[in-house]
Design an enzyme around this catalytic site. Structure first.
Site, short mmCIF file in Angstrom:
data_model
loop_
_atom_site.label_atom_id
_atom_site.label_comp_id
_atom_site.label_asym_id
_atom_site.label_seq_id
_atom_site.Cartn_x
_atom_site.Cartn_y
_atom_site.Cartn_z
N HIS A 176 4.81 16.13 8.67
CA HIS A 176 3.88 15.00 8.67
C HIS A 176 2.74 15.31 9.64
O HIS A 176 2.98 15.74 10.76
CB HIS A 176 4.58 13.71 9.09
CG HIS A 176 5.62 13.24 8.14
ND1 HIS A 176 5.31 12.54 6.99
CD2 HIS A 176 6.96 13.38 8.13
CE1 HIS A 176 6.42 12.26 6.34
NE2 HIS A 176 7.42 12.77 7.00
N GLN A 229 9.63 16.98 11.66
CA GLN A 229 8.50 16.11 11.99
C GLN A 229 7.16 16.80 11.74
O GLN A 229 6.14 16.15 11.52
CB GLN A 229 8.59 15.67 13.46
CG GLN A 229 9.82 14.86 13.79
CD GLN A 229 9.92 13.60 12.95
OE1 GLN A 229 9.09 12.70 13.05
NE2 GLN A 229 10.93 13.53 12.11
N GLU A 243 9.89 5.59 16.92
CA GLU A 243 10.14 5.13 15.56
C GLU A 243 11.57 5.45 15.14
O GLU A 243 12.31 4.58 14.68
CB GLU A 243 9.15 5.81 14.61
CG GLU A 243 9.35 5.43 13.14
CD GLU A 243 8.48 6.26 12.21
OE1 GLU A 243 8.30 5.85 11.06
OE2 GLU A 243 7.98 7.32 12.63
N HIS A 244 11.96 6.72 15.28
CA HIS A 244 13.32 7.16 14.95
C HIS A 244 14.01 7.67 16.21
O HIS A 244 13.39 8.36 17.02
CB HIS A 244 13.31 8.31 13.94
CG HIS A 244 12.54 8.03 12.69
ND1 HIS A 244 11.25 8.51 12.48
CD2 HIS A 244 12.87 7.33 11.58
CE1 HIS A 244 10.83 8.12 11.30
NE2 HIS A 244 11.78 7.40 10.72
N GLN A 250 -10.99 -0.05 1.35
CA GLN A 250 -11.46 -0.94 0.27
C GLN A 250 -10.29 -1.62 -0.44
O GLN A 250 -10.40 -2.77 -0.88
CB GLN A 250 -12.33 -0.18 -0.73
CG GLN A 250 -11.66 0.93 -1.51
CD GLN A 250 -11.74 2.28 -0.82
OE1 GLN A 250 -11.89 2.34 0.40
NE2 GLN A 250 -11.65 3.35 -1.58
N ASP A 272 15.06 8.15 5.58
CA ASP A 272 13.76 8.20 4.90
C ASP A 272 13.89 7.93 3.41
O ASP A 272 12.97 7.36 2.79
CB ASP A 272 13.12 9.57 5.10
CG ASP A 272 12.51 9.74 6.47
OD1 ASP A 272 12.29 8.72 7.16
OD2 ASP A 272 12.23 10.89 6.86
N HIS A 315 -2.46 -40.34 20.85
CA HIS A 315 -1.18 -39.82 20.38
C HIS A 315 -0.08 -40.85 20.61
O HIS A 315 0.73 -41.13 19.73
CB HIS A 315 -0.82 -38.51 21.12
CG HIS A 315 -1.51 -37.31 20.56
ND1 HIS A 315 -2.87 -37.18 20.50
CD2 HIS A 315 -1.00 -36.15 20.03
CE1 HIS A 315 -3.19 -36.00 19.97
NE2 HIS A 315 -2.07 -35.37 19.67
N TYR A 363 0.85 -1.19 0.00
CA TYR A 363 0.00 0.00 0.00
C TYR A 363 0.89 1.24 0.00
O TYR A 363 1.78 1.38 0.84
CB TYR A 363 -0.91 0.02 1.22
CG TYR A 363 -1.95 1.13 1.16
CD1 TYR A 363 -3.22 0.87 0.65
CD2 TYR A 363 -1.66 2.43 1.57
CE1 TYR A 363 -4.17 1.88 0.55
CE2 TYR A 363 -2.60 3.44 1.47
CZ TYR A 363 -3.85 3.16 0.96
OH TYR A 363 -4.79 4.16 0.86
#
Length: 410
Positions: A259, A256, A308-309, A188, A342, A401, A126
């Site tokens: 974003h 940052q 994350e970073h 979707q 990145d 078994h 994606y």
């Protein structure tokens, strides 16, 4: 930016953040979309594409054609193609070294144990294309899969208002030999990849970041397919002391803000640095300065936040890396900004967020591999194991078994 201390209630909230927390409205909406795609297939995907993206397609038009790919190359400058090829070489070089070998272990006479490693058959990628198409997500997601040996890679990305895919995305995908590209996005698209339609065959795994609806859709389809992680808005922790270049710190924290919802955190024992950053970035409600006693506590704080970073801007950053346990990616020294990772350095920028770096890792080749355990015993080896198997079967009450073992010696 707010100055807080590790013992504060605000810091506790920061550690326990969850940027992709379920919201009932989103959860319910995504459930309906997924159910609609499972029952309605292509027709439902096209209905939601028209509703959310304002674009009408026929099932045949959903897939990007060869003519569309060719047209995307026409306006590309040779310098950009050269840059892409260099980046692809960097990322490929990093992932080619990762282990994909068959493992085996031969024990006592008559015992062979092994682990057979195989790539996944089909993977869906994606690529977001909301406020800006994230073209770097293409090579950062596709290359680890391709190098792992995945043969069938399908890419989905939302169309623009005219029903087209960003040409940069098409060029990169074509250079990486992505097998199929579809002009669909949102929940979707995730549902179509997970369950399949007449036009889109289902995949084994879905990777790549997205908005809250995409993330919630990935959460809901997990188990029917695998996913990489539940990724939220980007995050950065900068560990720095009074010896750092303040302008580097400010520039990286400010980055940052590009974003939506990006979280920027400075961890420092320097009161003067904390004040400088707070005064320079006064309007950042999504930013914090965590004031610690010393650099050892700074490392402990970073591990609790699990960002994350992580950037370490000190004179000798490598001495701290052994103690860093929880982060998606660590950037050491003044000339290793997050932007380097990145776009260019090599390791994928698809990384865990919202504290999930405690248990998730950045995207890598092993995410696209699955193992098959192999067990082979001789008659003698099985006979030696028989009394031990019998004891466990008795404890668990599974007599049949043990009968299956005993039958070999009758």
């Amino acid at each position: 930016m707010r100055i807080i201390k590790p013992q504060s209630r605000e810091f506790e909230k920061l550690v326990n953040r969850a940027s992709f927390m379920q919201k009932r409205r989103i959860q319910s909406s995504v459930e309906k979309i997924i159910r609609g795609v499972r029952m309605g297939g292509d027709e439902a995907v096209l209905k939601y594409t028209h509703r959310f993206d304002g674009v009408k397609f026929s099932p045949r038009q959903m897939r990007v054609s060869e003519a569309e790919k060719s047209a995307a190359f026409q306006d590309m400058k040779p310098e950009f193609i050269a840059t892409l090829k260099k980046i692809i070489a960097n990322v490929s070089a990093f992932y080619t070294t990762q282990d994909k070998k068959f493992r085996r272990k031969t024990g006592r006479d008559g015992v062979f144990l092994g682990e057979k490693i195989d790539p996944l058959g089909r993977v869906g990628v994606y690529v977001p294309a909301g406020t800006a198409p994230l073209v770097s997500c293409v090579y950062m997601s596709v290359l680890p899969a391709r190098i792992a040996g995945v043969q069938d890679i399908v890419l989905v990305t939302p169309p623009d208002a005219s029903g087209h895919v960003n040409p940069n995305i098409l060029v990169i995908a074509d250079l990486l030999k992505v097998n199929e590209i579809y002009k669909i996005g949102g929940a979707q698209a995730i549902a179509a990849l997970a369950y399949g339609t007449k036009t889109i065959r289902r995949v084994d795994k879905i990777v790549g970041p997205g908005n809250l609806y995409v993330t919630e859709a990935k959460r809901q389809v997990f188990g029917f397919v695998d996913i990489d992680m539940l990724a939220g808005p980007t995050e950065l922790v900068v560990i720095a002391n009074r010896n750092c270049n303040v302008q580097y710190v400010l520039a990286d924290l400010a980055a940052q803000a590009e974003h939506a919802g990006g979280l920027a955190i400075l961890v420092t024992p320097s009161k003067s640095l904390a004040k400088q950053v707070r005064h320079a970035l006064p309007g950042r409600d999504d930013g914090y300065v965590v004031l610690v006693k010393n650099m050892d506590e700074a490392v402990d704080v970073s591990n609790l936040i699990a960002p994350e970073h992580l950037e370490i801007l000190t004179n000798n950053p490598r001495k701290f890396i052994k103690r860093i346990k929880n982060t998606g990616a660590a950037f050491l020294g003044p000339f290793s900004p997050v932007a380097l990772g990145d776009y260019y350095a090599g390791p994928s920028h698809v990384l865990p967020t919202a504290g999930s770096a405690r248990f998730f890792s950045g995207l890598c080749t092993k995410d696209f591999l699955r193992s098959t355990h192999i067990i082979s015993y001789s008659r003698k080896a099985l006979e030696e194991s028989k009394p031990h198997i019998e004891k466990l079967c008795q404890i668990e009450g599974l007599s049949k078994h043990f009968e299956s073992v005993k039958k070999r010696f009758e």
